[in-house]
Design a protein around this motif. Sequence first.
Motif, short mmCIF file in Angstrom:
data_model
loop_
_atom_site.label_atom_id
_atom_site.label_comp_id
_atom_site.label_asym_id
_atom_site.label_seq_id
_atom_site.Cartn_x
_atom_site.Cartn_y
_atom_site.Cartn_z
N ASP A 22 0.81 -1.22 0.00
CA ASP A 22 0.00 0.00 0.00
C ASP A 22 0.85 1.27 0.00
OD1 ASP A 22 1.04 0.03 2.54
OD2 ASP A 22 -0.87 -0.29 3.57
N HIS A 23 2.17 1.10 -0.19
CA HIS A 23 3.12 2.23 -0.25
C HIS A 23 3.11 3.06 1.04
CE1 HIS A 23 3.60 1.33 -4.50
NE2 HIS A 23 2.29 1.38 -4.62
N SER A 24 2.72 2.45 2.14
CA SER A 24 2.73 3.16 3.41
C SER A 24 4.11 3.07 4.04
CB SER A 24 1.69 2.56 4.37
OG SER A 24 2.01 1.21 4.66
N GLU A 25 4.36 3.97 4.98
CA GLU A 25 5.65 3.99 5.67
C GLU A 25 5.43 4.03 7.17
OE1 GLU A 25 9.38 6.58 4.72
OE2 GLU A 25 8.23 7.66 6.25
N GLU A 26 6.23 3.25 7.88
CA GLU A 26 6.18 3.24 9.33
C GLU A 26 7.54 3.69 9.85
OE1 GLU A 26 3.87 2.45 12.82
OE2 GLU A 26 3.29 2.24 10.70
N VAL A 27 7.54 4.71 10.68
CA VAL A 27 8.77 5.18 11.32
C VAL A 27 8.61 5.01 12.82
CG1 VAL A 27 10.33 7.11 11.69
CG2 VAL A 27 9.18 6.85 9.47
N ILE A 28 9.47 4.22 13.43
CA ILE A 28 9.39 3.95 14.87
C ILE A 28 10.68 4.41 15.52
CG2 ILE A 28 9.11 2.17 16.63
CD1 ILE A 28 7.58 0.52 14.54
N VAL A 29 10.54 5.27 16.53
CA VAL A 29 11.70 5.84 17.23
C VAL A 29 11.61 5.51 18.72
CG1 VAL A 29 13.01 7.93 17.73
CG2 VAL A 29 11.73 7.74 15.56
N ASN A 30 12.57 4.75 19.21
CA ASN A 30 12.69 4.47 20.65
C ASN A 30 11.41 3.91 21.26
OD1 ASN A 30 15.32 5.48 20.63
ND2 ASN A 30 14.64 7.57 21.11
N ILE A 36 7.16 -4.09 18.32
CA ILE A 36 6.67 -5.45 18.55
C ILE A 36 5.26 -5.60 18.01
CG2 ILE A 36 6.02 -7.10 20.36
CD1 ILE A 36 8.36 -5.94 22.02
N ASP A 37 4.41 -4.60 18.21
CA ASP A 37 3.04 -4.64 17.69
C ASP A 37 3.05 -4.69 16.16
OD1 ASP A 37 2.10 -4.55 20.27
OD2 ASP A 37 1.63 -2.39 20.23
N PHE A 38 3.92 -3.87 15.56
CA PHE A 38 4.00 -3.85 14.09
C PHE A 38 4.48 -5.21 13.58
CE2 PHE A 38 6.07 -3.24 10.03
CZ PHE A 38 5.19 -2.40 9.35
N TYR A 39 5.49 -5.76 14.25
CA TYR A 39 6.00 -7.07 13.85
C TYR A 39 4.91 -8.13 13.92
CZ TYR A 39 7.88 -11.72 14.71
OH TYR A 39 8.08 -13.08 14.69
N ASN A 40 4.13 -8.14 14.99
CA ASN A 40 3.07 -9.14 15.14
C ASN A 40 2.01 -9.02 14.06
OD1 ASN A 40 4.06 -10.52 17.41
ND2 ASN A 40 3.28 -8.94 18.81
N LYS A 61 15.03 -8.81 16.25
CA LYS A 61 14.82 -9.96 17.13
C LYS A 61 15.23 -9.66 18.56
CE LYS A 61 15.11 -13.61 13.62
NZ LYS A 61 15.82 -14.83 13.18
N ALA A 62 16.31 -8.88 18.72
CA ALA A 62 16.76 -8.54 20.06
C ALA A 62 15.70 -7.72 20.79
CB ALA A 62 18.07 -7.75 19.99
N ILE A 63 15.08 -6.77 20.10
CA ILE A 63 14.05 -5.94 20.72
C ILE A 63 12.85 -6.81 21.11
CG2 ILE A 63 12.38 -4.07 20.29
CD1 ILE A 63 14.59 -2.74 18.58
#
Length: 561
Positions: A22-30, A36-40, A61-63
């Motif tokens: 969908d050409h969306s972008e996710e930026v996660i900072v700290n 984890i929610d995005f990964y799931n 994986k570490a996070i």
Amino acid sequence: MLFYDFEVFKYDWLVVITNTEDHSEEVIVNNEQALIDFYNEHKTDIWVGYNSRHYDQYILKAIICGFTPQEINEWIIVKKEPGWKFYKDFWKIQLFNFDVMTNKFRSLKQLEGFQGHDIRESSVDFNIDSELTSSQVNEVIKYCRHDVHETMHIFMETITEFESQIELLKMFNLPLKNISKTKAQLSAFILDAKQPKVLRNDEFDFSFPNTLRIDKYKEVLNFYMENKDYKKVFETEIAGVHHIFAWGGLHGARSNYYGTGYFLNIDVASYYPALMIEYGYLSRNVKNPDKFREIRDTRLKYKAAKDKRQAPLKIVINGTYGAMKDQYNGLYDPLMANNVCIGGMTLLLDLIEKLEPHCDIIQSNTDGVLVKLRSFDDYELIDDICYEWEQRTHMELEFEEFSKVIQKDVNNYILVDAEGNYKSKGSYVKKLNNLDNDLPIVNEAITNFFVKNIEPEETIFNCKDLIKFQKIVKVSSKYDYARYGRKRMNERVFRVFASVDTNDHNLTKVKNGSSEKIPYVPERCFIENGDITKMEVPGKLDYWWYLDLAIDRINAFLGGE
């Protein structure tokens, strides 16, 4: 598919993820929980990165496992330990990771540079000893986003690698998790190869092929029988040509050779796989050796029919030999790897010995020999000699005909056929592409001179595309930084051009306060690290520097000063 890239600092981390659906972008900072929610939500998607097999996947994986990204970052970057050793349960985290990096010696920035794209770096130092400000975070996000988009470019340039891997999983009905495996790992998995619990201690108990017939050059055989040191090589003259025999292959070539006439390049088809099949040199860890033969035969059938399904099978065929020397691979069997290599070299020496009285040997390498016929009428004789060798050794030879050979040494040559088409090898004359595009105008000038009889001045002075003159420079981590004139530079990768402007300077690399020259960087140059894909040559470009380099390399082929 998700394209992703992590950036880790002492007190901060961030990731940029682009979703191709969908050409969306996710930026996660700290924000560990957000990641984890995005990964799931996306654990069944394919995650694509550059060098992600060795770095980014382990940050993720570490996070997920509750570690800080700084811990795993220090483990990989500072201690230079493999990510999988950090925590024994990393393998339990489902991650369909595909790494687009095909050359471990090339950084993402170098590949961006070859394409003419923007390679400017963030001004934020990775070693910064404080939390990032909001403006610094925004700047890092900008450059991280750029790298994600560049990874997508490289993915498209090398998409056949991905398609072949996916097709391989389909052909052998393998779970998608195997998309993360290297070619060598896939080869071992498909062939059901597992190392024995007690490792063998017979690495040097190799044997020569029972079809080998060497009469003249027995000293080569004696070298391998008496030597158990991989660092040692044997140098000798074979058929009037200086040859080097090592544990990884053989090389021999007439230096500074320029000739016209009737040449035959004689290559052994799929040499190493054929040796494994015909002489039982396949890894002893393979449960069913017949499966390897079936894969090879199916691939040859597909190749003859120009069926694209041959490409994924090639992965298994060609990945097997290298894996036999990898102590972490299920195919690991150094004795059989030695059998393959020594058997291949000595059988080729056998062929050269039979050809020597009837033609001139121009060069030989690990899987072939280039010869010049003394008369066109000798073709049938050469063909008969090769046929006898094929029948005796159970190998298959492939012929290519050429009318001109320009050869600096075994690693640098041009072969030209009667229609003017050419094959080339070596950094001076190889055919370049979007991901290997260093000093292209010089390569073009050299090949035009030898293949088309075009003077190098004509090629160089008539070119107006700036990208053709680029030299991509990487200052490795062995050095503290790069210096342009007296200015300390923040970047590690540069796109430089020879300049006639006296206000421009030299680019050097600095270690312990001392500057060192960078090979093939002009004494006076200008740097353009922005996008140059549509830029024309500026007035200050020093055309003569490129011409001098082209002439020097042409003379190196001809044996001149």
